[in-house]
Design an enzyme around this catalytic site. Structure first.
Site, PDB file in Angstrom:
ATOM      1  N   GLY A 195     -10.240  34.097  27.308  1.00 28.27           N
ATOM      2  CA  GLY A 195     -10.324  32.666  27.024  1.00 28.27           C
ATOM      3  C   GLY A 195     -11.446  32.316  26.076  1.00 28.27           C
ATOM      4  O   GLY A 195     -11.870  31.172  25.986  1.00 28.27           O
ATOM      5  N   ASP A 215      -3.434  38.309  15.491  1.00 28.34           N
ATOM      6  CA  ASP A 215      -4.219  38.982  16.526  1.00 28.34           C
ATOM      7  C   ASP A 215      -3.643  40.361  16.851  1.00 28.34           C
ATOM      8  O   ASP A 215      -4.385  41.327  17.044  1.00 28.34           O
ATOM      9  CB  ASP A 215      -4.274  38.122  17.790  1.00 28.34           C
ATOM     10  CG  ASP A 215      -4.830  36.735  17.505  1.00 28.34           C
ATOM     11  OD1 ASP A 215      -5.510  36.572  16.479  1.00 28.34           O
ATOM     12  OD2 ASP A 215      -4.570  35.815  18.302  1.00 28.34           O
TER      13      ASP A 215
HETATM   14  C1  GLA Z   1      -4.659  32.247  17.745  1.00 28.41           C
HETATM   15  C2  GLA Z   1      -3.268  32.801  17.467  1.00 28.41           C
HETATM   16  C3  GLA Z   1      -3.194  33.391  16.068  1.00 28.41           C
HETATM   17  C4  GLA Z   1      -3.709  32.407  15.024  1.00 28.41           C
HETATM   18  C5  GLA Z   1      -5.044  31.812  15.445  1.00 28.41           C
HETATM   19  C6  GLA Z   1      -5.500  30.720  14.512  1.00 28.41           C
HETATM   20  O1  GLA Z   1      -5.597  33.272  17.759  1.00 28.41           O
HETATM   21  O2  GLA Z   1      -2.934  33.797  18.403  1.00 28.41           O
HETATM   22  O3  GLA Z   1      -1.878  33.812  15.792  1.00 28.41           O
HETATM   23  O4  GLA Z   1      -2.749  31.406  14.779  1.00 28.41           O
HETATM   24  O5  GLA Z   1      -5.000  31.294  16.756  1.00 28.41           O
HETATM   25  O6  GLA Z   1      -5.796  31.245  13.268  1.00 28.41           O
END
Ligand code: GLA
Length: 384
Positions: free
Chosen positions: A121, A171
């Site tokens: 988180g 990510d």
């Molecule tokens: C989160 C989402 C990503 C991206 C970011 C903002 O981490 O999982 O895919 O959209 O927010 O850049």
């Protein structure tokens, strides 16, 4: 090293795999707009000890969660309906098994024991680390031989369609494809990428992470709303994604966009893609210290145009830059989570102290501050 698995399942695992959390250097809320991003892997990882099972049973256990072992049948996994019980943390690894099988890969049962050092988180992608660790472990156990990019795509599918979080691919790609000592320049339109050397120590610099400890959750609707706003703006402008608009086309696109609520979203995405390109050029030219102001500019855009910051993130940026940081910005989805701060190495302690003091005077919880040194992406930890 394998005590956790042995204590839970009564035998030794076949192997240990790990996948890292990440911070994003620049390129925020661009990945679901086909845009550009530049994350780097943290040294914090989700580790999984794993063994194959021949009976099709999937057993999942986490050292970080209460509730014991979750037992499922690999061939009975199906995404829950919109109102379904998504199963807490176990939905992430279960979703990865589902996504692999749904794509036709021969994955059966397994015993998995997870242990993560990625703060949850905190906007540091603990979920993607969990997914990608699961994917590399199953890839290894079942000899699938899938490239990291494909594993990342399937992990994203698991998160979108099984867990129900409408994230982009950044990510999972960071967890799967980052390499030590580098930031990952990634074009999310076609997943073209480049490892960009990011050796701050050699330049007398450091990158600090300020975890505000304000819990962020992407599932709470605000992330999905921003995403829907971007899609509405693209549709109104007649483009497949906002990535198709560049800075030269921005003024006329802003004029054409009737909806005043959508204009700032468009402006953020277009200028943010340009900031990724600018930072790439500066890094290529060895002008690492010069990326600082671009980071701070990116924060202002996320705060004022995209409106995903919060008081604690703004304070981390203001207090650190006032104390002499070269630049700072929130990182990740926002609404809490973490900020990154670029500092000269000799100013790191005083900047960290200034941020901590500013939080105390504002009555916020004490932030957790640590250094980000770019680590490796997903890997097998024990020999095959
Ligand atoms: C989160 C989402 C990503 C991206 C970011 C903002 O981490 O999982 O895919 O959209 O927010 O850049």
């Amino acid at each position: 090293m394998t005590e956790g698995f042995r204590a839970v399942y009564g035998a030794a695992p076949e192997g240990v795999w790990a996948a890292p959390g990440r911070v994003n250097l620049i390129g925020e809320h661009t990945d679901y707009n086909d845009g550009l991003v530049m994350p780097l892997a943290l040294p914090h990882t989700c580790r999984v000890e794993a063994a194959r099972r021949e009976d099709g049973v999937l057993r999942l256990h986490s050292a970080d969660a209460s509730g014991g072992v979750t037992e499922l049948r690999a061939d009975a996994l199906a995404p829950p309906g919109a109102a379904g019980d998504r199963g807490g943390w176990a939905a992430y690894p279960a979703g990865v098994v589902w996504a692999l099988r749904d794509a036709g890969h021969q994955v059966g049962g397994a015993d998995l024991h997870f242990e993560s050092s990625v703060p949850t988180g905190a906007g540091l992608s603990s979920s993607a680390a969990l997914e990608v660790a699961t994917a590399v472990a199953l890839d290894g156990l079942y000899g699938l031989g899938l490239p990291p990019q494909r594993l990342a795509e399937l992990c994203r599918r698991a998160e979108n369609d099984f867990v129900g979080v409408p994230c982009g691919v950044m990510d999972q790609m960071a967890a799967a494809c980052c390499t030590a000592g580098h930031a990952l320049y990634l074009d999310t339109r076609d997943l073209a990428r480049r490892q960009v050397p990011f050796d701050l120590a050699a330049r007398g610099l450091r990158l600090l992470v300020v975890d505000t400890r304000v819990k962020h959750a992407l599932g709470d609707g605000a992330y999905a709303e921003r995403r829907a706003g971007c899609e509405a703006a693209a549709a109104a402008l007649g483009v497949a994604a906002l990535r198709e608009i560049d800075t030269a086309g921005l003024p006329s696109a802003l004029e054409r966009l009737g909806d005043a609520e959508l204009r700032p979203l468009l402006r953020h995405v277009v200028t943010e893609n340009e900031r990724v390109e600018r930072i790439l050029r500066l890094l290529d030219a060895g002008q690492v210290h010069a990326i600082g102001p671009v980071l701070t500019e990116g924060h202002a855009s996320l705060r004022d145009d995209f409106r995903v910051s919060c008081a604690e993130l703004d304070l981390a940026v203001e207090a650190s830059t006032a104390a002499g940081a070269l630049g700072a910005r929130m990182t990740g989805g926002g609404f809490g989570g973490s900020a990154i701060v670029l500092v000269r190495a000799d100013a790191a302690d005083s900047v960290a102290k200034a941020v901590t003091e500013s939080f105390a005077s504002a009555g916020h919880r004490e932030p957790r501050i640590f250094e980000a040194v770019p680590g490796p992406g997903a890997r097998r930890v024990t020999a095959a």
